[in-house]
Design a protein around this motif. Structure first.
Motif, mmCIF file in Angstrom:
data_model
loop_
_atom_site.group_PDB
_atom_site.id
_atom_site.type_symbol
_atom_site.label_atom_id
_atom_site.label_comp_id
_atom_site.label_asym_id
_atom_site.label_seq_id
_atom_site.Cartn_x
_atom_site.Cartn_y
_atom_site.Cartn_z
ATOM 1 N N ALA A 189 13.073 43.691 81.477
ATOM 2 C CA ALA A 189 13.737 42.946 82.550
ATOM 3 C C ALA A 189 13.536 43.654 83.893
ATOM 4 N N ALA A 190 13.611 44.983 83.877
ATOM 5 C CA ALA A 190 13.381 45.741 85.108
ATOM 6 C C ALA A 190 11.938 45.602 85.569
ATOM 7 N N HIS A 191 11.015 45.639 84.605
ATOM 8 C CA HIS A 191 9.590 45.465 84.936
ATOM 9 C C HIS A 191 9.364 44.099 85.575
ATOM 10 N N ARG A 192 9.995 43.068 85.038
ATOM 11 C CA ARG A 192 9.864 41.722 85.592
ATOM 12 C C ARG A 192 10.379 41.691 87.040
ATOM 13 N N ALA A 193 11.523 42.322 87.273
ATOM 14 C CA ALA A 193 12.115 42.323 88.613
ATOM 15 C C ALA A 193 11.230 43.058 89.620
ATOM 16 N N ILE A 194 10.624 44.154 89.181
ATOM 17 C CA ILE A 194 9.760 44.930 90.069
ATOM 18 C C ILE A 194 8.496 44.163 90.415
ATOM 19 N N GLN A 195 7.878 43.574 89.404
ATOM 20 C CA GLN A 195 6.600 42.897 89.610
ATOM 21 C C GLN A 195 6.746 41.517 90.246
ATOM 22 N N GLN A 196 7.761 40.778 89.853
ATOM 23 C CA GLN A 196 7.897 39.400 90.342
ATOM 24 C C GLN A 196 8.772 39.288 91.585
ATOM 25 N N ASP A 197 9.785 40.163 91.713
ATOM 26 C CA ASP A 197 10.696 40.084 92.851
ATOM 27 C C ASP A 197 10.393 41.122 93.927
ATOM 28 N N GLY A 198 9.484 42.063 93.610
ATOM 29 C CA GLY A 198 9.123 43.070 94.593
ATOM 30 C C GLY A 198 10.133 44.189 94.751
ATOM 31 N N SER B 240 11.870 47.868 94.222
ATOM 32 C CA SER B 240 11.427 49.229 93.942
ATOM 33 C C SER B 240 12.064 49.677 92.635
ATOM 34 N N VAL B 241 11.579 50.794 92.069
ATOM 35 C CA VAL B 241 12.178 51.310 90.834
ATOM 36 C C VAL B 241 13.645 51.648 91.069
ATOM 37 N N ALA B 242 13.950 52.233 92.230
ATOM 38 C CA ALA B 242 15.340 52.586 92.540
ATOM 39 C C ALA B 242 16.221 51.347 92.611
ATOM 40 N N GLU B 243 15.718 50.279 93.226
ATOM 41 C CA GLU B 243 16.492 49.044 93.325
ATOM 42 C C GLU B 243 16.696 48.418 91.951
ATOM 43 N N ALA B 244 15.645 48.464 91.107
ATOM 44 C CA ALA B 244 15.769 47.924 89.756
ATOM 45 C C ALA B 244 16.769 48.736 88.940
ATOM 46 N N TRP C 31 12.063 54.934 85.033
ATOM 47 C CA TRP C 31 10.673 55.198 85.416
ATOM 48 C C TRP C 31 9.843 55.585 84.194
ATOM 49 N N ARG C 32 10.407 56.405 83.321
ATOM 50 C CA ARG C 32 9.687 56.798 82.106
ATOM 51 C C ARG C 32 9.425 55.600 81.207
ATOM 52 N N GLY C 33 10.421 54.746 81.061
ATOM 53 C CA GLY C 33 10.232 53.550 80.246
ATOM 54 C C GLY C 33 9.168 52.627 80.818
#
Length: 202
Positions: free
Chosen positions: A162-171, A173-177, A189-191
């Motif tokens: 779900a975090a990966h989807r938010a980063i890639q599709q919604d733009g 950052s890792v911190a925001e996710a 980040w490790r995951g």
């Protein structure tokens, strides 16, 4: 007379070109993008598709505005994996950005081309479902074999996906996710790194 077909695209035409090694040349891609009258062209030279961050791509994503059209020579020049490509196209659709691939004749500014966004959106979710199922099945099989798995992961695979989807599709950052999913940033980040290693293609 240009050997490349003309394209119908609203707004600015923003080109992107990439080659994986320093020995490869960008000339063909650049010539094609110039032939279809791109207003700006961003490039990554000698950057593997598996590299998570590419300065040219990152700069292009920052530059894009609603109504622009992203133009590439071939589909595989844009995404570092099929999942990454699908996520980028979902992001473009959400942000009101069109997409055109010269070699494949894809143009989302046309009625037929709009279907591409729906297909890639469905594929992105299908791919994530497969990753989740395979990860859970792999862990269960290892337990049945008596394999010692070490410390259990802090984040469930569904949270990472779900975090990966938010980063890639919604733009995001890792911190925001990490804040959105109430996760430790380092653990997330490790995951994400493990997931990128699984999905990225050369």
């Amino acid at each position: 007379m240009s050997i490349w077909p003309s394209i119908s695209a609203p707004g600015r035409r923003i080109g992107y070109a990439r080659v994986s090694t320093k020995d490869q040349k960008l000339r063909m891609q650049r010539d094609a993008l110039e032939a279809v009258d791109c207003d700006l062209i961003f490039e990554d030279h000698g950057v593997s598709g598996t590299k998570a961050s590419r300065s040219g791509l990152d700069d292009m994503l920052t530059e894009l505005q609603e109504g622009d059209t992203v133009v590439v020579f071939k589909l595989d020049r844009l995404g570092r994996s099929v999942l990454h490509l699908a996520d980028l196209l979902v992001r473009f659709q959400r942000e009101g950005i069109h997409f055109c691939s010269i070699s494949e004749g894809i143009n989302t500014a046309t009625p037929g081309g709009k279907l591409v966004y729906h297909l890639f959106s469905a594929f992105a979710e299908f791919q994530r479902d497969i990753i989740a199922e395979n990860t859970i099945a792999g862990l269960e099989a290892a337990r049945k074999r008596g394999t010692r798995l070490g410390r259990p992961p802090t984040l469930h695979i569904e949270t990472v996906l779900a975090a990966h989807r938010a980063i890639q599709q919604d733009g995001l950052s890792v911190a925001e996710a990490a804040r959105r999913f109430e996760a430790n940033r380092t653990t997330l980040w490790r995951g994400l790194k493990v997931m990128e290693d699984i999905t990225c293609e050369p």
